[in-house]
Structure formats: structure tokens, C-alpha cells
Design a protein around this motif. Structure first.
Motif, short mmCIF file in Angstrom:
data_model
loop_
_atom_site.label_atom_id
_atom_site.label_comp_id
_atom_site.label_asym_id
_atom_site.label_seq_id
_atom_site.Cartn_x
_atom_site.Cartn_y
_atom_site.Cartn_z
N ASP A 58 1.00 -29.76 8.90
CA ASP A 58 0.67 -28.39 8.66
C ASP A 58 1.69 -27.40 9.58
O ASP A 58 2.22 -27.76 10.76
N CYS A 108 10.61 -19.34 -2.20
CA CYS A 108 9.32 -20.00 -2.09
C CYS A 108 8.76 -19.78 -0.74
O CYS A 108 9.67 -20.14 0.44
N LYS A 109 7.49 -19.63 -0.49
CA LYS A 109 6.77 -19.58 0.95
C LYS A 109 6.11 -21.12 1.23
O LYS A 109 5.37 -21.59 0.22
N ARG A 129 3.70 -23.79 2.48
CA ARG A 129 2.19 -24.00 2.89
C ARG A 129 2.26 -25.30 3.61
O ARG A 129 1.21 -25.31 4.42
N LYS A 130 3.14 -26.13 3.52
CA LYS A 130 3.06 -27.46 4.12
C LYS A 130 4.32 -27.94 4.45
O LYS A 130 5.62 -27.32 4.07
N THR A 167 5.78 -18.87 9.76
CA THR A 167 5.91 -18.70 8.37
C THR A 167 7.31 -19.07 7.85
O THR A 167 8.19 -18.73 8.85
#
Length: 412
Positions: A22, A45-46, A48-49, A26
Motif C-alpha cells: 500500500d 496514471c495515479k 493506487r498500489k 500520492t
């Protein structure tokens, strides 16, 4: 511990481990080649993992996995942060982790199976069964115990160096290193030298018999000469003839004992330090290193070697207490062959000759007085740590290897 208690050691492997991590910050990334959205080619792209290639990925994976273990009753060892211990009533489970490779053992097979199902429910994980090949180390249970070897890895190193068909020798280094004008020339491919030397260093995990030789060639990594490369090839020739050598672990007591030694070097006057530490008759830690400074006397050099050995002993004592293998009141015997250094550790009256020794080395005396360490004399002839401090004849080298339990594999 598992061998003495007759526990099964299971090996677990996590699939795509870093993708479980995790992210706390950001982060953004460019669209990967071949997967660019034609409608938004310039978008990013952001994440998330975590993802492979991200510098934070290993740390985030470990934080995620360790957090899961802590939430399920495990505690993280203060002696080794990669070791997790579960204790509830009479149930003990032990789980050491190296990145995504995990060993799992304990005294309750049902509790182990139950917790593995919980691990599988959270992570993509495979049970590889009884440990047999872990991080390049081969382990095969036999009637007398558990031999550990790196036979396959050693063959890969020999192949990498182009010495698969070389002629074997009986010792890793000659007792006298001759020099000549030709030998003092710079080696033309220092990168190759560093690569082979680094590969040999990993082989010392199960081969204490080459620790001194590998440490010796490592001292010339910055600018190797032709002579140093010849010595490196000799180590490889010794490895070629001893690929069947295994580190034998046998069921024994949990008594902790250690051997320490120091030997001067006429080339730069800095002494070499060597030690080996045993749990019962099984070697669990060894070390060969050149001292960072010149000692003013042999007693001072030997005293410094004691300090280095005791530092390792204290760490092992802390770890063994956490594993419930050692009583805090049980002293560790440290065998030494220098009477002057032993007297210095017990008697502070030699102020005039020891006032120049750094203060941090004097913690030896403190640990002796507290009862944690018990110094015992051993003759130089019987000192197994001798193999970590100098080059020896083939007969002497093989004798000390047998004392280190580095014996030929019975199955070979």
C-alpha cells in the motif's frame, strides 16, 4: 531449533509480492508503452498500489506484510527485524522473511496450517512444502541431521569465471604469496575481478572455509593486480575440488560458545580478526576481517578481536533468548589462545599499556564482570578460528574445517 525439536520447516513464496504494498504518498506514472489510451494519450496514471520498479515498493511490501502479522498476534523480534514470533499459551510459531521468500516453523502443525490459510486469504501465496532450496542454499534432511550446501550456486560461479574444467587444489590460498614484476602489473579487467569476488562472498554463507581467502582478495577490489587475480583463480580451483562440502547441522544442545583469534599482517601491519560462534556443535556465525587501524602490540590486536567477537555474541544471546533457547543467566564461553588479552579483560591494572586503546573496546571487561561472557583458554593448535585469520597448509586447513562441522556430504 527446528532440527532439535523435530519440527517441520515449510517454505512459502508470495506471488507478485510488491503489488500487495500500500502506498502512503500520492504518486503518478506515465502510461506504459502498448497500453496508452488513444483518447487521452497525454494523461498520466495515479498509482493506487505499489508496482515493480518503484523504489518504495520493497519497503511498502514489507510494511504491509509485517502489519498483517502484527495484527494477528505476531511480534517483531528486536534482535532481527525480519523475524516474527507468535506465542500463545504453549503454541510457538516462527516466521523469518527475506523479501518474498518465507520460512515457517513451529511446535503446532494445526496452528501452522490454520494461519497459512489466513495468509492465503490475504496474499497470493504458495506452500512449497518442506524447505529444500532457499535463496540458493540447498537443504536436504538426512539420518544425521541437515546438511546445507550451495553446490548449484558454486557451479554457476565456476561457469561464470570460465573455470568449469579447472584443476582442483587442496587449500584456498598459498601459505606464502610470492610477488614478481609481472604479478605487480594492474589486472586489465577489474570489473570482472569484482564480479567474481562478489559472487564468492555469497558462497561464504555455507562455506566458512573460504571466508579468509575471500576477505583477502576483497582488500584489492579498487585496483586489483595480476597477482590478486591469480589468487582469486586459486580460490575457484579450491571450490572446484570441494563442491561436495556441506555445513552439517545436527540435533544438539543450545549451549552458546565462541572461538576468537587475531593474526598480524606484515604487509600493512594491520591484524586480521576471525571468530566462529556455535550453538551446541553447530556453527551459526563466523567472520574474517582486517582491523581498521594498526595495533601497537599483539595484546592490543587480540583484545580488539575479543571486542568484535563479544559484540556478535551479545546479539546472538538476545536473539536466542527471544527464541526461548537461552537462559539470561547462562554465560557464554569464549575460547581464546592469548593469555595477555584474557588478563587485560579481567584486570584493569595495565593502565600504562592500555590507555591508548579506544574506550569502546573496554566493554569486554564490563561483559566479563557481569557474567555474560566467560573467557577460557585454548591452545593455538586447537583454535578453530585460526582458519579465519591466515592462509594455512592443506592438512591444517582440512583439520580446522572438520572442527567447524564443514564435512563432506554423506550422500556425495
Amino acid at each position: 531449533l527446528a532440527l532439535q525439536s523435530k519440527w517441520h520447516v515449510r517454505q512459502l513464496d508470495v506471488l507478485n509480492a510488491f503489488l500487495h504494498g500500500d502506498l502512503e504518498d500520492t504518486m503518478f506514472m506515465e502510461q506504459p508503452p502498448g497500453f496508452v489510451n488513444p483518447s487521452f494519450p497525454h494523461h498520466i496514471c495515479k498509482l493506487r498500489k505499489a508496482i515493480y520498479g518503484l523504489k518504495q515498493a520493497p519497503r511498502q511490501w514489507f510494511a504491509t506484510f509485517s502489519g498483517f502479522l502484527l495484527d494477528h498476534g505476531f511480534t517483531q523480534s528486536t534482535a532481527d527485524s525480519s523475524l516474527f514470533i507468535f506465542q500463545q499459551n504453549d503454541v510457538f510459531l516462527y516466521l523469518p522473511i527475506y523479501v518474498d521468500d518465507i520460512l515457517f516453523t513451529g511446535n503446532d502443525a494445526q496452528a501452522m496450517s490454520s494461519f497459512f490459510l489466513q495468509l492465503q486469504g490475504r496474499f497470493h501465496m504458495k506452500d512449497l512444502g518442506h524447505v529444500s532450496h532457499f535463496l540458493g542454499i540447498q537443504a536436504q534432511y538426512s539420518d544425521i541431521g541437515l546438511p546445507l550446501n550451495q553446490r548449484t550456486y558454486a557451479a554457476q560461479v565456476l561457469n561464470k569465471a570460465g573455470m568449469t574444467d579447472c584443476k582442483p587444489v587442496l587449500s584456498p590460498l598459498p601459505t606464502k604469496i610470492a610477488s614478481s614484476t609481472h604479478s605487480n602489473k594492474n589486472f586489465t579487467d577489474p570489473e570482472f575481478y569484482r564480479s567474481i569476488a562478489g559472487s564468492l562472498q555469497y558462497l561464504t554463507i555455507t562455506r566458512p572455509d573460504i571466508s579468509f581467502a575471500v576477505n583477502f582478495v576483497f582488500q584489492f577490489m579498487h585496483s586489483p593486480k595480476v597477482l590478486h587475480f591469480q589468487l582469486l583463480k586459486r580460490i575457484l580451483r579450491y571450490v572446484k575440488g570441494t563442491t561436495d562440502l556441506s555445513l552439517q547441522f545436527r540435533p544438539d544442545s543450545f549451549d552458546l560458545s565462541a572461538f576468537s583469534d587475531s593474526e598480524g599482517d606484515t604487509s600493512d601491519r594491520r591484524s586480521s580478526i576471525g571468530f566462529c560462534i556455535f550453538v551446541g556443535s553447530n556453527p551459526v556465525s563466523w567472520h574474517a576481517k582486517k582491523q581498521p587501524t594498526v595495533a601497537r602490540s599483539s595484546t592490543e590486536a587480540e583484545y580488539r578481536a575479543l571486542a568484535v567477537t563479544i559484540s556478535e555474541i551479545l546479539w546472538l544471546r538476545r536473539l536466542l533468548r527471544k527464541l526461548h533457547m537461552l537462559s539470561p543467566t547462562t554465560p557464554t564461553k569464549l575460547y581464546y589462545d592469548n593469555v595477555s588479552a584474557m588478563a587485560l579483560a579481567s584486570n584493569p591494572v595495565f593502565h600504562a599499556r592500555t590507555k591508548h586503546i579506544e574506550v569502546d573496546y573496554h566493554f569486554v571487561r564490563e561483559k566479563v564482570h557481569s557474567g555474560e561472557i566467560c573467557l577460557a583458554h585454548i591452545s593455538s593448535q586447537d583454535q578453530p578460528a585460526d582458519v579465519f585469520t591466515k592462509a594455512l597448509s592443506a592438512a591444517r586447513h582440512n583439520l580446522l574445517c572438520s572442527k567447524l562441522m564443514a564435512l563432506l556430504d554423506p550422500s556425495a
